[in-house]
Scaffold this motif. Structure first.
Motif, PDB file in Angstrom:
ATOM      1  N   CYS A  34       7.048  19.950  49.987  1.00 12.58           N
ATOM      2  CA  CYS A  34       7.866  21.254  50.705  1.00 12.58           C
ATOM      3  C   CYS A  34       7.647  22.579  49.865  1.00 12.58           C
ATOM      4  O   CYS A  34       7.838  23.516  50.403  1.00 12.58           O
ATOM      5  N   SER A  35       7.194  22.323  48.609  1.00  9.71           N
ATOM      6  CA  SER A  35       6.917  23.384  47.654  1.00  9.71           C
ATOM      7  C   SER A  35       7.914  24.158  47.734  1.00  9.71           C
ATOM      8  O   SER A  35       7.969  25.379  47.666  1.00  9.71           O
ATOM      9  N   THR A  36       9.225  23.789  47.314  1.00  9.38           N
ATOM     10  CA  THR A  36      10.454  24.618  47.139  1.00  9.38           C
ATOM     11  C   THR A  36      11.416  23.828  46.244  1.00  9.38           C
ATOM     12  O   THR A  36      11.346  22.564  46.158  1.00  9.38           O
ATOM     13  N   ALA A  37      12.300  24.599  45.643  1.00 13.52           N
ATOM     14  CA  ALA A  37      13.467  24.212  45.108  1.00 13.52           C
ATOM     15  C   ALA A  37      14.481  23.485  46.145  1.00 13.52           C
ATOM     16  O   ALA A  37      14.542  23.953  47.353  1.00 13.52           O
ATOM     17  N   LEU A  38      15.250  22.441  45.626  1.00 14.69           N
ATOM     18  CA  LEU A  38      16.239  21.788  46.501  1.00 14.69           C
ATOM     19  C   LEU A  38      17.620  22.184  45.664  1.00 14.69           C
ATOM     20  O   LEU A  38      17.666  21.936  44.417  1.00 14.69           O
ATOM     21  N   SER A  39      18.702  22.054  46.439  1.00 12.80           N
ATOM     22  CA  SER A  39      20.078  21.756  45.641  1.00 12.80           C
ATOM     23  C   SER A  39      20.289  20.368  45.347  1.00 12.80           C
ATOM     24  O   SER A  39      19.592  19.502  45.998  1.00 12.80           O
ATOM     25  N   ASP A  40      21.228  20.224  44.773  1.00 15.07           N
ATOM     26  CA  ASP A  40      21.465  18.627  44.404  1.00 15.07           C
ATOM     27  C   ASP A  40      21.792  17.768  45.828  1.00 15.07           C
ATOM     28  O   ASP A  40      21.410  16.718  45.685  1.00 15.07           O
ATOM     29  N   LEU A  41      22.424  18.414  46.566  1.00 16.32           N
ATOM     30  CA  LEU A  41      22.792  17.930  47.744  1.00 16.32           C
ATOM     31  C   LEU A  41      21.537  17.530  48.698  1.00 16.32           C
ATOM     32  O   LEU A  41      21.992  16.784  49.735  1.00 16.32           O
ATOM     33  N   GLU A  42      20.513  18.122  48.657  1.00 14.19           N
ATOM     34  CA  GLU A  42      19.214  17.936  49.230  1.00 14.19           C
ATOM     35  C   GLU A  42      18.609  16.744  48.663  1.00 14.19           C
ATOM     36  O   GLU A  42      17.312  16.581  49.093  1.00 14.19           O
ATOM     37  N   VAL A  43      19.022  16.009  47.833  1.00 12.03           N
ATOM     38  CA  VAL A  43      18.336  15.070  46.879  1.00 12.03           C
ATOM     39  C   VAL A  43      18.901  13.729  47.527  1.00 12.03           C
ATOM     40  O   VAL A  43      20.098  13.659  47.204  1.00 12.03           O
ATOM     41  N   ASP A  44      18.031  12.708  48.027  1.00  7.84           N
ATOM     42  CA  ASP A  44      18.685  11.594  48.371  1.00  7.84           C
ATOM     43  C   ASP A  44      18.071  10.615  47.162  1.00  7.84           C
ATOM     44  O   ASP A  44      16.888  10.296  47.081  1.00  7.84           O
ATOM     45  N   HIS A  45      19.217   9.972  46.325  1.00  7.34           N
ATOM     46  CA  HIS A  45      19.119   9.055  45.234  1.00  7.34           C
ATOM     47  C   HIS A  45      18.998   7.689  45.920  1.00  7.34           C
ATOM     48  O   HIS A  45      19.825   7.103  46.266  1.00  7.34           O
ATOM     49  N   ARG A  46      17.805   7.054  45.631  1.00 10.59           N
ATOM     50  CA  ARG A  46      17.656   5.707  45.954  1.00 10.59           C
ATOM     51  C   ARG A  46      17.183   4.861  45.052  1.00 10.59           C
ATOM     52  O   ARG A  46      16.240   5.222  44.237  1.00 10.59           O
ATOM     53  N   ASP A  47      17.748   3.788  44.863  1.00 15.97           N
ATOM     54  CA  ASP A  47      17.266   2.505  43.983  1.00 15.97           C
ATOM     55  C   ASP A  47      15.810   2.271  44.317  1.00 15.97           C
ATOM     56  O   ASP A  47      15.524   1.631  45.176  1.00 15.97           O
ATOM     57  N   VAL A  48      14.934   2.114  43.137  1.00 20.61           N
ATOM     58  CA  VAL A  48      13.496   1.647  43.436  1.00 20.61           C
ATOM     59  C   VAL A  48      13.172   0.835  42.326  1.00 20.61           C
ATOM     60  O   VAL A  48      13.875   0.758  41.330  1.00 20.61           O
ATOM     61  N   ASP A  49      12.163  -0.166  42.694  1.00 20.27           N
ATOM     62  CA  ASP A  49      11.741  -1.173  41.542  1.00 20.27           C
ATOM     63  C   ASP A  49      10.764  -0.241  40.710  1.00 20.27           C
ATOM     64  O   ASP A  49       9.489  -0.110  41.261  1.00 20.27           O
ATOM     65  N   GLY A  50      10.903  -0.231  39.310  1.00 24.49           N
ATOM     66  CA  GLY A  50      10.035   0.428  38.422  1.00 24.49           C
ATOM     67  C   GLY A  50       9.844  -0.229  37.469  1.00 24.49           C
ATOM     68  O   GLY A  50       9.975  -1.661  37.409  1.00 24.49           O
ATOM     69  N   ALA A  51       9.658   0.481  36.252  1.00 18.79           N
ATOM     70  CA  ALA A  51       9.282  -0.552  34.876  1.00 18.79           C
ATOM     71  C   ALA A  51       9.731   0.565  33.787  1.00 18.79           C
ATOM     72  O   ALA A  51       9.953   1.692  33.959  1.00 18.79           O
ATOM     73  N   LEU A  52      10.143  -0.213  32.824  1.00 20.60           N
ATOM     74  CA  LEU A  52      10.575   0.463  31.534  1.00 20.60           C
ATOM     75  C   LEU A  52       9.405   0.284  30.555  1.00 20.60           C
ATOM     76  O   LEU A  52       9.078  -0.758  30.281  1.00 20.60           O
ATOM     77  N   TYR A  53       8.580   1.545  30.027  1.00 22.94           N
ATOM     78  CA  TYR A  53       7.541   1.486  28.994  1.00 22.94           C
ATOM     79  C   TYR A  53       8.115   1.897  27.624  1.00 22.94           C
ATOM     80  O   TYR A  53       8.978   2.718  27.440  1.00 22.94           O
ATOM     81  N   TYR A  54       7.729   0.930  26.710  1.00 23.23           N
ATOM     82  CA  TYR A  54       7.995   0.875  25.086  1.00 23.23           C
ATOM     83  C   TYR A  54       7.086   1.633  24.432  1.00 23.23           C
ATOM     84  O   TYR A  54       5.948   0.762  24.521  1.00 23.23           O
ATOM     85  N   ILE A  55       7.086   2.626  24.008  1.00 25.64           N
ATOM     86  CA  ILE A  55       6.055   3.380  23.324  1.00 25.64           C
ATOM     87  C   ILE A  55       6.414   3.682  22.031  1.00 25.64           C
ATOM     88  O   ILE A  55       7.665   4.263  21.556  1.00 25.64           O
ATOM     89  N   ARG A  56       5.415   3.499  21.098  1.00 26.73           N
ATOM     90  CA  ARG A  56       5.708   3.787  19.660  1.00 26.73           C
ATOM     91  C   ARG A  56       5.258   5.341  19.420  1.00 26.73           C
ATOM     92  O   ARG A  56       4.222   5.792  19.671  1.00 26.73           O
ATOM     93  N   TYR A  57       6.395   6.094  18.669  1.00 24.39           N
ATOM     94  CA  TYR A  57       6.151   7.423  18.184  1.00 24.39           C
ATOM     95  C   TYR A  57       5.936   7.383  16.551  1.00 24.39           C
ATOM     96  O   TYR A  57       6.787   7.034  15.884  1.00 24.39           O
TER      97      TYR A  57
END
Length: 874
Positions: free
Chosen positions: A181-204
């Protein structure tokens, strides 16, 4: 006029809504001071929208309230309107332009906005017509649109006021950004949903030697890292505070900082800090004085700060970064990880936390007043359970990002001078005058390109719809409003903000009572939506069942918790109820002919006394339930009275008297029909108006008739009739359950010591004989039943029916025992399944619910068969 043989909803609905509009019955005058003001503002539906089940529920209930209050003599006004729906409307028109092979940028801002207005003129009234199809009795002379000039003036006035008070400000903050939409949204306009992702372990790598491993769900954002953070009390890493690490792939120096914002239990306990792309990191960056490096373009691709990964889309960048980390031996491991991810509630695109310059409202000072208004009882939530959620949100409120990078909407009333000086004004002329006073000459000003969040106009709705900032008659008469009804999904978006705005701008609450409706879900308890393919179009339901049936079903859904399943059975029952009323009214009018007889001065017949007493009781119950907004309980009372008291018993009992021309029966029937129509009208306005028109009563429409007034109760008549009904029902049930031939004329003995019941039975012998298929009744205290009599024990009597002449008692007993054994076996099987914890854990919720329904069904069948066996002495 006369009622047709069959009720035709479509024909009746169109004709009677036209009658209401032509009669101007929904308009409320401010000039005539009559009745207590009772006002409602409609939650304005999006101009892009079509009626959905949430609209059907909310607007049905609002209409029930406003029709009821109008009939009670209140100055009842329902203010209607529609919302310009910034993002939603712009998206619709942009899709239309795409089909034409162009876009808004090719058109330019002015031409694009003109196209949106053209679209609104062509399609924007569709949802208004659908509200009318539902029967909504809004005062359409007061119809408003959130981009009307009057409402736009209110928006500009409040923006300027809040800016001057220091409550509106501009700043560079982390906002929710929708790349689609190319616009900012308020917190209430964001739908937080659980998704299956990954946790990446990176060496600094550490400058002092060795390395520290961090864990992240978004390895591509490491390109914007400006620090590594650890908890100061974490013994594993505390020694690193004050040293530095090196950002993999880009080589940027990253200070290691200590902060309690780090959760030592997450990942390795060491956190990469990306202030430009994470809310927690943004706060850490501010506290620690860190740089913010934005790596994203507005369209979600990576910018030049991402080095060799510039130009890649987010997913492609993640893959490329991970491959480089693997190649350089810096990726320790990858673990599956389920976590919440923000999605745009309009287009469902993944939302990015993005550092940008936006306009905000400082909410905490406004929230304090809004909290107090509920705590001191000036606003009441119904049901009360929503009060805690409201309080919790306001106590933890964050500032509201109100600027949107769109073209459709209220353009932010801010102008910039040649040196970027800000001029906040109600109009371009006012801004130019302020600039002239500042610079000492006329200068070119540039208006802010952004528009305001749609909700910035909606939060002013209760008073802007009445003409504020002008001092109007509507404001004097109807503000604050009395009642607001809406869904819980906009409790924070809209309800709480309206309370804050009204208290701050008007110095008063916007409404006294807030009724929160449940959410209509499908059979799997999922929210209905077009994308899921489980949505139901209320207009289709109106075509199939009729608007009145839909309204009854909607009323029955209340009082059932936070969510309610789509009420398919209630729709069918609602249609049956409307047809039952129609047939009863048609029968009554056929018997009354052109006469509208008056009630007799003295009512003596038991059924007449009974129905008038039940009418009074029902009037009291319905009024009390509507006053407390218990819609389902009011609907239940109306259903029981109309279907059972009037149709099943009263009308059936007076048929012989009507046939003989009894004037008392005709007068009472006419009165009961008239009052029942008025009583039902707020719930089922179309069919009741049609009956009213054929009745030929005054006033010319039932929608402005006086709501019925309750008379005196006749407890004696009600008690006697209850017993008569119980006995008749017992005889009918025995006939049905024990397979007595339909032609059999039975003898019935009623053993009772109640003299009133004995007198009532003797008085009504003829009509009861017809209703029950009985040739003789005998009632008294010392009767001796014949052998082979079926027996029913009632509240204050025992009923005996000799059946040896009509059925083989032994064979019937054997049949009943076999049926009982089968029912008990089925019940045992279902109960064993429901006692199995593995079944309960694994089976879908609707399957478990179906099994519980079977359990109830078999239990009732078992109990009924046991009772039948007992009635035969077995």
């Amino acid at each position: 006029m006369e009622l047709s043989k069959r009720y035709q909803p479509a024909e009746v609905e169109a004709r009677n809504y036209r009658l209401w509009e032509e009669g101007d019955y929904f308009r409320t005058s401010t000039g005539v001071v009559r009745g207590t003001p009772f006002s409602i503002v409609i939650p304005p539906p999006n101009v892009t929208g079509r009626l959905h089940m949430g609209h059907a529920l909310n607007n049905t209930l609002q209409d029930i309230v406003i029709r009821y209050r109008r009939m009670r003599g209140d100055a009842a006004c329902w203010f209607p309107g529609t919302d310009h729906a910034g993002i939603a409307t712009q998206n619709v028109v942009e899709k239309m332009l795409a089909k034409e092979g162009t876009d808004r940028h090719a058109l330019g801002r002015e031409a694009f906005v003109e196209r949106v207005w053209e679209w609104k003129a062509k399609y924007g009234s569709e949802i208004i017509e659908q509200l009318k199809a539902l029967g909504c009795s809004c005062d359409w002379s007061r119809l408003r649109f959130t981009l009307d000039e009057g409402l736009s003036a209110a928006v500009r006035e409040v923006f300027v006021q809040l800016y001057n008070e220091g409550l509106v400000y501009r700043g560079e903050y982390l906002t929710n950004w929708c790349p689609r939409c190319s616009t900012a949204l308020s917190d209430l306009e964001v739908d937080h949903r659980d998704v299956d992702g990954a946790l990446y372990y990176i060496r600094y790598a550490l400058e002092t030697g060795g390395f520290v491993t961090i864990a992240t769900t978004r390895p591509e954002t490491m390109l914007g890292d400006t620090a590594v953070a650890v908890h100061p009390n974490d013994e594993r890493f505390a020694r690193l505070i004050g040293t530095a690490a090196v950002l993999p792939l880009l080589g940027r120096r990253l200070p290691v900082v200590g902060t309690e914002a780090v959760d030592p239990a997450f990942g390795t306990g060491a956190l990469k800090v990306t202030p430009a792309h994470d809310p927690v990191d943004f706060d850490i960056g501010k506290a620690q004085g860190l740089d913010s490096v934005n790596i994203l373009n507005p369209d979600g691709t990576l910018n030049a700060n991402a080095g060799p990964f510039a130009g890649l889309a987010r997913d492609a960048a993640r893959k490329a970064v991970v491959e480089r980390l693997k190649a350089e031996g810096l990726l320790e491991k990858v673990e599956p990880y389920r976590h919440a991810v923000g999605h745009c509630d309009r287009c469902d695109a993944l939302v990015e936390p993005l550092l940008s310059t936006q306009w905000f409202v400082r909410m905490e000072p406004l929230a304090r007043k809004a909290l107090q208004a509920v705590r001191d009882g000036r606003i009441e939530f119904v049901p009360d359970r929503w009060t805690k959620l409201y309080n919790d949100w306001l106590e933890n409120i964050r500032d509201w990002c109100i600027s949107r990078q769109l073209w459709w909407g209220h353009r932010i009333p801010v102008w910039y001078g040649p040196d970027e000086r800000v001029f906040v004004a109600r109009s371009a002329e006012e801004a130019a005058a302020a600039a002239r006073a500042h610079y000492g000459k006329d200068v070119a000003l540039r208006q802010d390109e952004d528009v305001l969040d749609t909700w910035f106009s909606s939060w002013l709705w209760p008073f802007s719809i009445m003409g504020w900032p002008e001092d109007t008659d509507d404001l004097k008469r109807f503000f604050p409003t009395t009642f607001l009804l809406t869904g819980f999904d906009i409790l924070f978006f809209w309800v709480s903000r309206m309370i804050m705005a009204s208290l701050h701008v008007m110095g008063d609450v916007p409404f006294r009572t807030v009724y929160i409706t449940p959410l209509v879900v499908d059979e799997k308890n999922q929210k209905m939506s077009k994308s899921k393919g489980n949505s139901v179009d209320p207009i289709d339901l109106i075509a199939e069942y009729g608007a009145d049936a839909l309204r009854l079903a909607m009323a029955h859904t209340t009082g059932k918790g936070r969510t309610v399943r789509m009420p398919w059975s209630d729709l069918a029952e609602g249609r049956n109820f409307v047809n039952k009323l129609w047939n009863m009214a048609r029968f009554a009018l056929m018997n009354l002919g052109d006469e509208r007889p008056q009630m007799p001065a003295v009512v003596t017949e038991l059924e007449d006394r009974y129905i008038l007493s039940r009418l009074s009781a029902t009037i009291n119950v319905v009024a009390a339930r509507l006053d407390e907004y218990s819609f389902h309980l009011a609907a239940d009372a109306l259903y029981d009275f109309t279907w059972h008291d009037v149709c099943d018993w009263y009308v059936e009992m007076i048929k012989p008297r009507l046939a003989s021309g009894d004037p008392a029966a005709r007068g009472v029937l006419c009165h009961v029909l008239r009052e029942t129509v008025k009583l039902l009208h707020p719930f089922i306005p179309f069919v009741t108006e049609e009956i009213w028109q054929v009745l030929g009563e005054r006033p010319a429409s039932v929608c402005v008739a006086h709501f019925p007034e309750a008379g005196a109760r006749d407890e004696g008549a009600e008690a006697a009739m209850r017993s008569v009904r119980e006995i008749a029902t017992a005889v009918r049930n025995l006939r049905a359950e024990l397979s007595v031939p339909a032609a059999a004329r039975l003898d019935v003995l009623v053993q009772t010591s109640d003299p009133v019941l004995v007198a009532a039975l003797r008085d009504k012998t003829a009509v009861l004989s017809t209703l029950c298929g009985v040739q003789s009744w005998d009632a008294g205290a010392h009767l001796r039943p014949a052998p082979g009599s079926a027996r029913q024990i009632l509240t204050n009597a025992e009923v005996y029916v000799p059946l040896a002449e009509w059925i083989d008692v032994a064979a019937e007993t054997k049949r009943l025992r076999a049926d009982l054994a089968a029912a008990e076996a089925e019940l045992d099987k279902v109960q064993a399944k429901l006692a199995n914890e593995q079944f309960l854990a694994r089976a879908p919720e609707d399957v478990v619910a179906k099994e519980r329904g079977k359990e109830d069904e078999f239990r009732q069948k078992r109990d009924r068969l046991r009772a039948n066996l007992a009635s035969l002495g077995a």
